[in-house]
Design a protein around this motif. Structure first.
Motif, PDB file in Angstrom:
ATOM      1  N   MET A  16       0.944  -1.141  -0.262  1.00 18.23           N
ATOM      2  CA  MET A  16      -0.003  -0.070  -0.127  1.00 18.23           C
ATOM      3  C   MET A  16       1.289   1.377  -0.010  1.00 18.23           C
ATOM      4  N   VAL A  17       0.306   2.135  -0.634  1.00 21.44           N
ATOM      5  CA  VAL A  17       0.982   3.898  -0.343  1.00 21.44           C
ATOM      6  C   VAL A  17       0.033   4.262  -0.183  1.00 21.44           C
ATOM      7  N   VAL A  18       0.771   5.002   1.079  1.00 23.32           N
ATOM      8  CA  VAL A  18      -0.451   6.252   1.824  1.00 23.32           C
ATOM      9  C   VAL A  18       0.096   7.293   1.403  1.00 23.32           C
ATOM     10  N   ARG A  19      -0.774   8.041   0.787  1.00 19.54           N
ATOM     11  CA  ARG A  19      -0.023   9.055  -0.136  1.00 19.54           C
ATOM     12  C   ARG A  19      -1.481  10.525  -0.266  1.00 19.54           C
ATOM     13  N   ALA A  20      -1.609  11.435  -0.360  1.00 19.91           N
ATOM     14  CA  ALA A  20      -2.077  12.696  -0.353  1.00 19.91           C
ATOM     15  C   ALA A  20      -1.858  12.729  -1.910  1.00 19.91           C
ATOM     16  N   ASP A  21      -2.889  13.042  -2.897  1.00 19.60           N
ATOM     17  CA  ASP A  21      -3.039  13.192  -4.518  1.00 19.60           C
ATOM     18  C   ASP A  21      -2.261  14.927  -4.290  1.00 19.60           C
ATOM     19  N   ASN A  22      -1.307  14.056  -4.762  1.00 23.07           N
ATOM     20  CA  ASN A  22       0.297  15.520  -5.349  1.00 23.07           C
ATOM     21  C   ASN A  22       0.045  15.805  -6.193  1.00 23.07           C
ATOM     22  N   ARG A  23      -0.612  15.308  -7.492  1.00 21.48           N
ATOM     23  CA  ARG A  23      -1.667  16.451  -8.415  1.00 21.48           C
ATOM     24  C   ARG A  23      -2.235  17.236  -7.701  1.00 21.48           C
ATOM     25  N   ALA A  24      -2.959  17.351  -6.972  1.00 21.01           N
ATOM     26  CA  ALA A  24      -4.007  17.889  -6.234  1.00 21.01           C
ATOM     27  C   ALA A  24      -3.527  19.109  -5.643  1.00 21.01           C
ATOM     28  N   TYR A  25      -2.413  18.616  -4.886  1.00 22.20           N
ATOM     29  CA  TYR A  25      -1.555  19.894  -4.424  1.00 22.20           C
ATOM     30  C   TYR A  25      -1.060  20.885  -5.603  1.00 22.20           C
ATOM     31  N   GLY A  26      -0.257  20.506  -6.862  1.00 22.59           N
ATOM     32  CA  GLY A  26      -0.701  21.480  -7.901  1.00 22.59           C
ATOM     33  C   GLY A  26      -1.503  22.213  -8.264  1.00 22.59           C
ATOM     34  N   GLU A  27      -2.612  21.184  -8.902  1.00 25.36           N
ATOM     35  CA  GLU A  27      -3.604  22.092  -9.221  1.00 25.36           C
ATOM     36  C   GLU A  27      -4.189  23.029  -8.325  1.00 25.36           C
ATOM     37  N   LYS A  28      -4.277  22.611  -6.981  1.00 23.02           N
ATOM     38  CA  LYS A  28      -4.920  23.819  -6.338  1.00 23.02           C
ATOM     39  C   LYS A  28      -4.106  24.587  -5.318  1.00 23.02           C
ATOM     40  N   SER A  29      -2.958  24.844  -5.757  1.00 26.62           N
ATOM     41  CA  SER A  29      -1.844  25.673  -5.298  1.00 26.62           C
ATOM     42  C   SER A  29      -1.980  26.842  -6.604  1.00 26.62           C
ATOM     43  N   CYS A  30      -2.088  26.471  -7.814  1.00 24.42           N
ATOM     44  CA  CYS A  30      -1.871  27.071  -9.061  1.00 24.42           C
ATOM     45  C   CYS A  30      -3.486  27.604  -9.139  1.00 24.42           C
ATOM     46  N   GLU A  31      -4.766  27.623  -8.679  1.00 22.12           N
ATOM     47  CA  GLU A  31      -5.638  27.790  -8.729  1.00 22.12           C
ATOM     48  C   GLU A  31      -6.032  28.904  -7.724  1.00 22.12           C
ATOM     49  N   TYR A  32      -5.181  29.111  -6.464  1.00 24.23           N
ATOM     50  CA  TYR A  32      -5.265  29.521  -5.226  1.00 24.23           C
ATOM     51  C   TYR A  32      -4.084  30.948  -5.947  1.00 24.23           C
ATOM     52  N   LEU A  33      -3.048  30.572  -6.397  1.00 22.13           N
ATOM     53  CA  LEU A  33      -2.514  32.101  -6.607  1.00 22.13           C
ATOM     54  C   LEU A  33      -2.890  32.302  -7.925  1.00 22.13           C
ATOM     55  N   GLY A  34      -2.954  31.984  -9.022  1.00 19.93           N
ATOM     56  CA  GLY A  34      -3.930  32.278 -10.315  1.00 19.93           C
ATOM     57  C   GLY A  34      -5.474  33.337 -10.241  1.00 19.93           C
ATOM     58  N   ARG A  35      -6.562  32.869  -9.364  1.00 16.17           N
ATOM     59  CA  ARG A  35      -6.780  33.471  -8.647  1.00 16.17           C
ATOM     60  C   ARG A  35      -6.168  34.746  -7.915  1.00 16.17           C
ATOM     61  N   ARG A  36      -5.838  34.692  -6.671  1.00 20.93           N
ATOM     62  CA  ARG A  36      -4.835  35.698  -6.202  1.00 20.93           C
ATOM     63  C   ARG A  36      -4.014  37.029  -6.769  1.00 20.93           C
ATOM     64  N   LEU A  37      -3.853  36.554  -8.129  1.00 19.61           N
ATOM     65  CA  LEU A  37      -2.529  37.713  -8.817  1.00 19.61           C
ATOM     66  C   LEU A  37      -4.001  37.473  -9.558  1.00 19.61           C
ATOM     67  N   GLY A  38      -5.019  37.761  -9.857  1.00 21.30           N
ATOM     68  CA  GLY A  38      -6.241  38.189 -10.878  1.00 21.30           C
ATOM     69  C   GLY A  38      -5.229  37.381 -12.283  1.00 21.30           C
ATOM     70  N   GLY A  39      -5.315  36.526 -12.856  1.00 26.74           N
ATOM     71  CA  GLY A  39      -4.517  36.334 -13.898  1.00 26.74           C
ATOM     72  C   GLY A  39      -3.253  36.536 -14.479  1.00 26.74           C
TER      73      GLY A  39
END
Length: 343
Positions: A130-153
């Motif tokens: 078993m691998v015990v892990r968070a979804d690391n692609r979601a890390y990159g996706e959520k970080s992108c979405e947060y930065l993108g929204r805060r910077l107004g694109g």
């Protein structure tokens, strides 16, 4: 608890018993002991993970050998794991940071019918229980979405990547890049590979700032390694301005350590993804014990708020990793708000 007795024979017996207890650490020896290798102890995240492991083992967790530490060196992972199996470990918990170089050792363990739980990282090849892990692609996706929204694109972002030989570094980087290209094409991203080393992150960011002093945002793929050196650099250059003020650089991090939450409260960073150190420890031991008992699992939702998915070389339990901002930074459910600090 310390026991006292008298007499040479009694003392010798006590020493033998204490030595055995020190090796067994845990209440249940049925099915064998667990060997655990720490990947490193030079970041706050992994120190927290170790604290949770030790707490679980000391409070009736499964029987385990003393923890080893491979210090971010794949050769030491292999030698440590071999030493653990030589000492009688019948299940292994590891977190190989170089996920491409562990395949041969995983094949050796499979031949010995020793189940392997891989924490935080997913080996590229070689059987895992078993691998015990968070979804690391979601890390990159959520970080992108947060930065993108805060910077107004619009704007310029420094991405301090992890080790690209690691599945985590690759997943976070690939997802962040894909999201930025798809959703925020007017944001320029500078990718800076760091090998998960804080001093490398600081040096590369300093060089980038010399060329582009107009950085609007920073993505830290590992707050445990990068937070302190990056904030120290920005403060030195008088660029560390509180959230909401003119000239503030928007910073989103990954890990969810106490220092990141404190920085969100202080307004020096804006957000982090809380990587569940507590759940990593809890379910690493849970699956190691299950492996010793011969239990099997299938893909689908679990009873602890996650989803088991099928991967090429086994199964992966993808644990939740929530976004933390000023709006929920004091949530008592976050592991960093529950952690007992060492005195």
């Amino acid at each position: 608890m310390r026991l006292r007795t008298t007499g040479a024979a009694a003392a010798a017996a006590l020493l033998a018993t204490a030595a055995l207890a020190g090796c067994n650490r845990g209440a249940d020896t049925a099915g064998g002991r667990i060997g655990i290798d720490m990947p490193r102890t030079d970041t706050d995240f992994w120190n927290s993970y170790q604290q949770y492991l030790e707490k679980d083992l000391d409070h009736g967790g499964p029987a385990a050998l003393p923890l080893s530490n491979s210090q971010n060196d794949i050769a030491k992972v292999v030698s440590n794991v071999q030493a653990l199996t030589d000492q009688g470990a019948k299940a292994i918990v590891m977190a190989p940071q170089d996920t491409g170089a562990i395949a041969a050792e995983l094949r050796r363990l499979e031949e010995k019918k020793i189940p392997v739980v891989s924490v935080d990282t997913r080996p590229d090849e070689g059987r895992v229980y078993m691998v015990v892990r968070a979804d690391n692609r979601a890390y990159g996706e959520k970080s992108c979405e947060y930065l993108g929204r805060r910077l107004g694109g619009r704007g310029r972002v420094a991405e301090l990547q992890g080790d690209l030989s690691s599945i985590n570094g690759r997943d976070r980087s690939a997802a962040f890049a894909s999201c930025m290209q798809r959703r925020f094409p007017k944001i320029t991203v500078h990718e800076l590979a760091t090998d998960w080393k804080g001093e490398v992150a600081s040096a590369k960011l300093q060089s980038l700032l010399a060329q582009h002093p107009d950085i609007d945002g920073v993505y830290l793929q590992a707050g445990g390694a990068f937070l302190k050196p990056v904030l120290a650099l920005l403060e030195q250059k008088r660029l560390l301005k509180p959230a909401g003020s003119d000239g503030h650089i928007t910073i989103v991090s990954n890990d969810g350590i106490p220092d990141e939450l404190d920085a969100i409260r202080a307004g020096t960073i804006d957000a982090t993804l809380s990587q569940p150190a507590d759940l990593y420890a809890k379910y690493a031991l849970y699956y190691a014990r299950a492996g010793l008992q011969g239990k099997t699992f299938t893909p689908g939702p679990t009873g602890h708020g996650s989803t088991i998915v099928k991967i090429g070389n086994g199964l992966e339990d993808q644990l939740p990793a929530p976004l933390v901002t000023k709006d929920n930074v004091d949530d008592k459910k976050l592991w960093a708000n529950q952690l007992e600090k060492k005195k």
